[in-house]
Design a protein around this motif. Structure first.
Motif, PDB file in Angstrom:
ATOM      1  N   VAL A  59      54.695  45.222  19.887  1.00 25.78           N
ATOM      2  CA  VAL A  59      54.617  44.496  21.156  1.00 25.78           C
ATOM      3  C   VAL A  59      55.481  45.156  22.225  1.00 25.78           C
ATOM      4  O   VAL A  59      55.045  45.379  23.362  1.00 25.78           O
ATOM      5  CB  VAL A  59      55.025  43.028  20.963  1.00 25.78           C
ATOM      6  N   LEU A  60      56.732  45.459  21.868  1.00 30.28           N
ATOM      7  CA  LEU A  60      57.648  46.046  22.857  1.00 30.28           C
ATOM      8  C   LEU A  60      57.214  47.446  23.247  1.00 30.28           C
ATOM      9  O   LEU A  60      57.533  47.904  24.352  1.00 30.28           O
ATOM     10  CB  LEU A  60      59.072  46.064  22.293  1.00 30.28           C
ATOM     11  N   GLY A  61      56.494  48.117  22.341  1.00 34.96           N
ATOM     12  CA  GLY A  61      56.007  49.454  22.660  1.00 34.96           C
ATOM     13  C   GLY A  61      55.006  49.463  23.797  1.00 34.96           C
ATOM     14  O   GLY A  61      54.765  50.518  24.411  1.00 34.96           O
ATOM     15  N   THR A  62      54.409  48.317  24.083  1.00 36.88           N
ATOM     16  CA  THR A  62      53.439  48.230  25.180  1.00 36.88           C
ATOM     17  C   THR A  62      54.088  47.759  26.480  1.00 36.88           C
ATOM     18  O   THR A  62      53.421  47.720  27.514  1.00 36.88           O
ATOM     19  CB  THR A  62      52.310  47.244  24.817  1.00 36.88           C
ATOM     20  N   GLU A  63      55.371  47.381  26.429  1.00 38.02           N
ATOM     21  CA  GLU A  63      56.055  46.864  27.599  1.00 38.02           C
ATOM     22  C   GLU A  63      56.615  48.006  28.454  1.00 38.02           C
ATOM     23  O   GLU A  63      57.256  48.920  27.940  1.00 38.02           O
ATOM     24  CB  GLU A  63      57.196  45.922  27.187  1.00 38.02           C
ATOM     25  N   GLU A  64      56.373  47.910  29.721  1.00 39.83           N
ATOM     26  CA  GLU A  64      56.857  48.943  30.633  1.00 39.83           C
ATOM     27  C   GLU A  64      58.383  48.947  30.696  1.00 39.83           C
ATOM     28  O   GLU A  64      59.026  47.910  30.775  1.00 39.83           O
ATOM     29  CB  GLU A  64      56.295  48.695  32.032  1.00 39.83           C
ATOM     30  N   GLY A  65      58.952  50.135  30.599  1.00 42.53           N
ATOM     31  CA  GLY A  65      60.387  50.287  30.751  1.00 42.53           C
ATOM     32  C   GLY A  65      61.194  50.020  29.498  1.00 42.53           C
ATOM     33  O   GLY A  65      62.424  49.990  29.546  1.00 42.53           O
ATOM     34  N   ILE A  66      60.522  49.809  28.352  1.00 40.90           N
ATOM     35  CA  ILE A  66      61.222  49.519  27.104  1.00 40.90           C
ATOM     36  C   ILE A  66      60.817  50.531  26.040  1.00 40.90           C
ATOM     37  O   ILE A  66      59.625  50.789  25.842  1.00 40.90           O
ATOM     38  CB  ILE A  66      60.929  48.089  26.607  1.00 40.90           C
ATOM     39  N   GLU A  67      61.803  51.080  25.356  1.00 38.34           N
ATOM     40  CA  GLU A  67      61.548  52.036  24.278  1.00 38.34           C
ATOM     41  C   GLU A  67      62.306  51.609  23.028  1.00 38.34           C
ATOM     42  O   GLU A  67      63.523  51.432  23.063  1.00 38.34           O
ATOM     43  CB  GLU A  67      62.012  53.441  24.687  1.00 38.34           C
ATOM     44  N   VAL A  68      61.586  51.405  21.932  1.00 33.26           N
ATOM     45  CA  VAL A  68      62.220  51.077  20.656  1.00 33.26           C
ATOM     46  C   VAL A  68      62.653  52.384  19.999  1.00 33.26           C
ATOM     47  O   VAL A  68      61.822  53.223  19.659  1.00 33.26           O
ATOM     48  CB  VAL A  68      61.256  50.304  19.731  1.00 33.26           C
ATOM     49  N   VAL A  69      63.972  52.549  19.835  1.00 34.43           N
ATOM     50  CA  VAL A  69      64.486  53.824  19.319  1.00 34.43           C
ATOM     51  C   VAL A  69      64.784  53.792  17.833  1.00 34.43           C
ATOM     52  O   VAL A  69      65.003  54.845  17.216  1.00 34.43           O
ATOM     53  CB  VAL A  69      65.768  54.223  20.087  1.00 34.43           C
TER      54      VAL A  69
END
Length: 217
Positions: A25-35
């Motif tokens: 889900v967060l991978g599709t959010e603009e400005g957010i990167e799961v590291v």
């Protein structure tokens, strides 16, 4: 945040499906990167050291080092990291300790994906987000009137209080014994206990204490 303005996020949760879902889900959010992703507190701390994320999404109940202790250790080493608690629990035994440990925001796992993403962006801007139920509990806690410290005379027994009031009236030990129908030794016994509880040294100080606290009749 990266030069491109991306908020770097580390996921710490012992449920693999939760991590997979959040990462997707967060991978599709603009400005957010799961590291990175960690399944326990020890790995979460290790990856936090390795990746230096801007935000950590932290579960509370995990085997080994729980979310409270992991949050505390991250904040000790990396005070600029924003820890967002994401949990199913609202009980005081978990909520208050993790906030005291340095958690920046507190969300429930029933939150919508958009709410979690917004909380991540807000944390990166230095703005805390609290689940409405959490905010309500905290406000109620701070609204409680402070507990006043117990006064020394509240520790006296009924008989010791009677003796104190008679001392305040200027009665001698014999007069106290006669009024209460007890022996002189018993009066002295009550006096010794009473002086200790009130923190006074003699009859005069006891009488002054009684008058100052409205105990004299």
């Amino acid at each position: 945040m990266t030069e491109q303005g991306m908020v770097r996020v580390l996921l710490v949760d012992d449920h693999e499906m939760v991590r997979i879902g959040l990462a997707a889900v967060l991978g599709t959010e603009e400005g957010i990167e799961v590291v990175g992703e960690a399944g326990n507190g020890n790995d979460g701390l290790r990856l936090a050291r390795e990746y230096s994320p801007d935000v950590v999404l932290m579960d509370l109940v995990m085997e080994g080092m729980d979310g409270i202790e992991t949050t505390r250790k991250i904040m000790e080493e990396m005070p600029n990291v924003r820890v967002i608690v994401l949990t199913s629990f609202l009980d005081d035994e978990k909520m208050y300790p993790v906030i005291e440990a340095g958690a920046f925001s507190y969300l429930l796992k029933t939150s919508r994906a958009s709410e979690i993403a917004d909380a991540i962006r807000a944390a990166a801007r230095g703005q805390s987000v609290l689940e409405s139920q959490v905010a309500s509990k905290m406000m109620n806690r701070f609204r409680r009137p402070p507990q006043s410290a117990a006064q020394p005379h509240e520790e006296l027994t009924d008989r010791e209080m009677e003796v104190l009031k008679l001392i305040a009236l200027g009665k001698s030990n014999q007069e106290i014994a006669d009024d209460l129908y007890i022996g002189i030794k018993t009066v002295k016994y009550h006096l010794t206990n009473m002086f200790g509880k009130l923190g006074v040294e003699d009859r005069t100080q006891a009488a002054i204490y009684a008058h100052r606290n409205g105990l004299a009749e």
